[in-house]
Design an enzyme around this catalytic site. Structure first.
Site, mmCIF file in Angstrom:
data_model
loop_
_atom_site.group_PDB
_atom_site.id
_atom_site.type_symbol
_atom_site.label_atom_id
_atom_site.label_comp_id
_atom_site.label_asym_id
_atom_site.label_seq_id
_atom_site.Cartn_x
_atom_site.Cartn_y
_atom_site.Cartn_z
ATOM 1 N N GLU A 1 1.257 5.582 0.823
ATOM 2 C CA GLU A 1 0.740 6.739 1.565
ATOM 3 C C GLU A 1 1.106 8.039 0.844
ATOM 4 O OE1 GLU A 1 1.135 6.536 5.828
ATOM 5 O OE2 GLU A 1 1.783 8.626 5.889
ATOM 6 N N ASP B 1 -0.511 14.905 16.056
ATOM 7 C CA ASP B 1 0.392 15.772 16.826
ATOM 8 C C ASP B 1 -0.012 17.205 16.575
ATOM 9 O OD1 ASP B 1 2.233 13.859 17.926
ATOM 10 O OD2 ASP B 1 2.961 13.552 15.879
ATOM 11 N N HIS C 1 3.842 -1.115 3.738
ATOM 12 C CA HIS C 1 3.152 0.172 3.523
ATOM 13 C C HIS C 1 4.229 1.224 3.256
ATOM 14 C CE1 HIS C 1 0.070 3.282 4.060
ATOM 15 N NE2 HIS C 1 0.931 3.931 4.821
ATOM 16 N N SER D 1 0.863 -1.186 0.000
ATOM 17 C CA SER D 1 0.000 0.000 0.000
ATOM 18 C C SER D 1 0.896 1.231 0.000
ATOM 19 C CB SER D 1 -0.934 -0.010 1.213
ATOM 20 O OG SER D 1 -0.191 -0.117 2.403
ATOM 21 N N PHE E 1 13.145 14.552 10.345
ATOM 22 C CA PHE E 1 11.890 13.843 10.565
ATOM 23 C C PHE E 1 12.091 12.685 11.551
ATOM 24 C CE2 PHE E 1 8.167 11.458 8.645
ATOM 25 C CZ PHE E 1 7.241 12.352 9.155
HETATM 26 P P1 FAD Z 1 -1.788 7.127 20.638
HETATM 27 O O1 FAD Z 1 -1.955 5.691 20.335
HETATM 28 O O2 FAD Z 1 -2.900 7.831 21.340
HETATM 29 O O3 FAD Z 1 -0.457 7.254 21.521
HETATM 30 C C1 FAD Z 1 0.147 8.518 21.757
HETATM 31 C C2 FAD Z 1 1.051 8.449 22.990
HETATM 32 O O4 FAD Z 1 0.255 8.418 24.167
HETATM 33 C C3 FAD Z 1 1.940 7.200 23.062
HETATM 34 O O5 FAD Z 1 3.144 7.585 23.658
HETATM 35 C C4 FAD Z 1 1.167 6.272 23.986
HETATM 36 O O6 FAD Z 1 2.003 5.315 24.616
HETATM 37 C C5 FAD Z 1 0.556 7.265 24.973
HETATM 38 N N1 FAD Z 1 -0.735 6.837 25.541
HETATM 39 C C6 FAD Z 1 -1.814 6.407 24.877
HETATM 40 N N2 FAD Z 1 -2.833 6.173 25.735
HETATM 41 C C7 FAD Z 1 -2.363 6.471 26.967
HETATM 42 C C8 FAD Z 1 -2.940 6.460 28.281
HETATM 43 N N3 FAD Z 1 -4.206 6.086 28.480
HETATM 44 N N4 FAD Z 1 -2.157 6.839 29.313
HETATM 45 C C9 FAD Z 1 -0.877 7.245 29.106
HETATM 46 N N5 FAD Z 1 -0.287 7.270 27.891
HETATM 47 C C10 FAD Z 1 -1.019 6.900 26.854
HETATM 48 N N6 FAD Z 1 -0.129 12.051 12.389
HETATM 49 C C11 FAD Z 1 -0.984 12.952 11.867
HETATM 50 O O7 FAD Z 1 -1.160 14.039 12.427
HETATM 51 N N7 FAD Z 1 -1.655 12.680 10.696
HETATM 52 C C12 FAD Z 1 -1.529 11.501 10.042
HETATM 53 O O8 FAD Z 1 -2.149 11.305 8.996
HETATM 54 C C13 FAD Z 1 -0.650 10.510 10.590
HETATM 55 N N8 FAD Z 1 -0.500 9.300 10.008
HETATM 56 C C14 FAD Z 1 0.277 8.341 10.626
HETATM 57 C C15 FAD Z 1 0.345 7.057 10.063
HETATM 58 C C16 FAD Z 1 1.124 6.062 10.661
HETATM 59 C C17 FAD Z 1 1.169 4.680 10.046
HETATM 60 C C18 FAD Z 1 1.875 6.355 11.833
HETATM 61 C C19 FAD Z 1 2.742 5.307 12.471
HETATM 62 C C20 FAD Z 1 1.807 7.634 12.401
HETATM 63 C C21 FAD Z 1 1.008 8.625 11.808
HETATM 64 N N9 FAD Z 1 0.890 9.901 12.359
HETATM 65 C C22 FAD Z 1 0.046 10.834 11.797
HETATM 66 C C23 FAD Z 1 1.684 10.277 13.528
HETATM 67 C C24 FAD Z 1 0.916 10.089 14.850
HETATM 68 O O9 FAD Z 1 -0.241 10.888 14.881
HETATM 69 C C25 FAD Z 1 1.858 10.480 15.976
HETATM 70 O O10 FAD Z 1 2.882 9.520 16.110
HETATM 71 C C26 FAD Z 1 1.202 10.763 17.317
HETATM 72 O O11 FAD Z 1 2.182 11.336 18.165
HETATM 73 C C27 FAD Z 1 0.647 9.541 18.025
HETATM 74 O O12 FAD Z 1 -0.459 9.042 17.401
HETATM 75 P P2 FAD Z 1 -1.082 7.620 17.833
HETATM 76 O O13 FAD Z 1 -2.290 7.433 17.057
HETATM 77 O O14 FAD Z 1 -0.040 6.585 17.811
HETATM 78 O O15 FAD Z 1 -1.449 7.991 19.368
#
Ligand code: FAD
Length: 281
Positions: A7, A99, A258, A5, A208
């Site tokens: 991106e 973020d 991916h 896939s 990055f």
């Molecule tokens: P989460 O899973 O919520 O985790 C974030 C942090 O919080 C982690 O350190 C986790 O351990 C911690 N955490 C989670 N829940 C708890 C809790 N209950 N208590 C304490 N700590 C907790 N970013 C964008 O803005 N747009 C995009 O389109 C985008 N695409 C992405 C695609 C992929 C495949 C990847 C790997 C990343 C992408 N990102 C994108 C980046 C991502 O948004 C960032 O890495 C962001 O900082 C974390 O997102 P997450 O969904 O992993 O967050």
């Protein structure tokens, strides 16, 4: 054969959009499973993500997957976006926290704090309509308190309803395989698809990688530094290095690859051809 896939990120201008669709058509010749389009947290790319998704689907006739980042959104806003995607026949989504742009500080009164909450919300609102992907971090998310707490979060996202995961990119396959072992030890068997970053530009990659917590190993950094602005050598070295890494991943039976294309078709296609994953006809 290992699925593939790609991106994209949303384009800013009409000229950029036209160029991207040429790249999409070139990538489509490798028969990918889907194209995904990133999303700016807080909705900063809401319309452009949607536009790029639909243009990519029109140009290629292939499935598309929106990224959805929940930070800064209300539940009502997310509900509207999900309904829109459903009405467009989109049935796959990657649910993320996102973020905030630097300097924005902390948000007050947030309705979503973590991706697990978004995943639960998507399941509550749309039942089994969407195949939900989530992000995973073999080298540990930079804000995680520890590897253990990040693995707890992985489990929380699966329990909330995620079907599969795509990883942050990495250049160290041991980190990925160790992560898989830890996930399996928790009794979780969802596909964890490696995210692959082709190497084309040293400065951007270094910046990055520092920001997202992906380790750029010293020997790769040193080699890229030595090439400095010799972009042909950087591309050649990057292609060879990332192809070798992907060979190892494919030989170990990864479910898919991916590619973070950075909106360019050539570097990803070169790797796919080196791997023998490019269809003959
Ligand atoms: P989460 O899973 O919520 O985790 C974030 C942090 O919080 C982690 O350190 C986790 O351990 C911690 N955490 C989670 N829940 C708890 C809790 N209950 N208590 C304490 N700590 C907790 N970013 C964008 O803005 N747009 C995009 O389109 C985008 N695409 C992405 C695609 C992929 C495949 C990847 C790997 C990343 C992408 N990102 C994108 C980046 C991502 O948004 C960032 O890495 C962001 O900082 C974390 O997102 P997450 O969904 O992993 O967050």
């Amino acid at each position: 054969m290992t699925a593939i896939s790609f991106e994209f990120f949303p384009t800013q201008t009409e000229a950029g959009a036209d160029k991207l669709q040429v790249q999409a058509q070139q990538l489509a010749t490798s028969h990918p499973e889907f194209f995904s389009v990133t999303y700016g947290a807080g909705g900063s790319t809401r319309n452009r993500t949607r536009g790029t998704l639909l243009a990519t689907r029109d140009a290629t006739g292939l499935p598309v997957m929106p990224h959805m980042a929940c930070l800064g959104h209300t539940k009502e806003e997310v509900r509207t976006i999900l309904q829109d995607y459903q009405s467009l026949g989109i049935d796959r989504i990657i649910a993320l926290r996102g973020d905030l742009p630097s300097g924005m500080g902390r948000l007050e009164n947030v309705e979503f704090q973590y991706a697990s909450e978004l995943i639960s919300f998507i399941r509550e609102e749309t039942d089994d309509h969407f195949h939900i992907e989530m992000a995973a971090y073999p080298e540990v998310h930079p804000q995680a308190r520890s590897m253990e707490s990040d693995l707890d979060n992985f489990r929380r996202k699966v329990e909330a309803g995620a079907n599969s995961a795509i990883t942050q990119y990495f250049f160290n396959t041991d980190a990925y395989f160790y992560f898989l072992d830890r996930v399996q030890a928790m009794g979780i068997n969802i596909p964890v698809v490696p995210g692959i970053m082709p190497i084309t530009n040293y400065m951007k990659l270094a910046r990055f990688s520092d920001a997202c917590g992906a380790e750029l190993p010293r020997w790769i950094r040193k080699q890229l530094e030595a090439y400095w602005d010799d972009s042909a050598s950087i591309r050649q070295f990057g292609e060879e290095m990332v192809s070798r890494m992907c060979e190892k991943l494919v030989a170990n039976g990864v479910p898919a690859l991916h590619f973070y294309t950075l909106n360019q078709s050539a570097p990803s296609l070169a790797i796919i051809k080196n791997l023998g994953l490019y269809p003959e006809n």
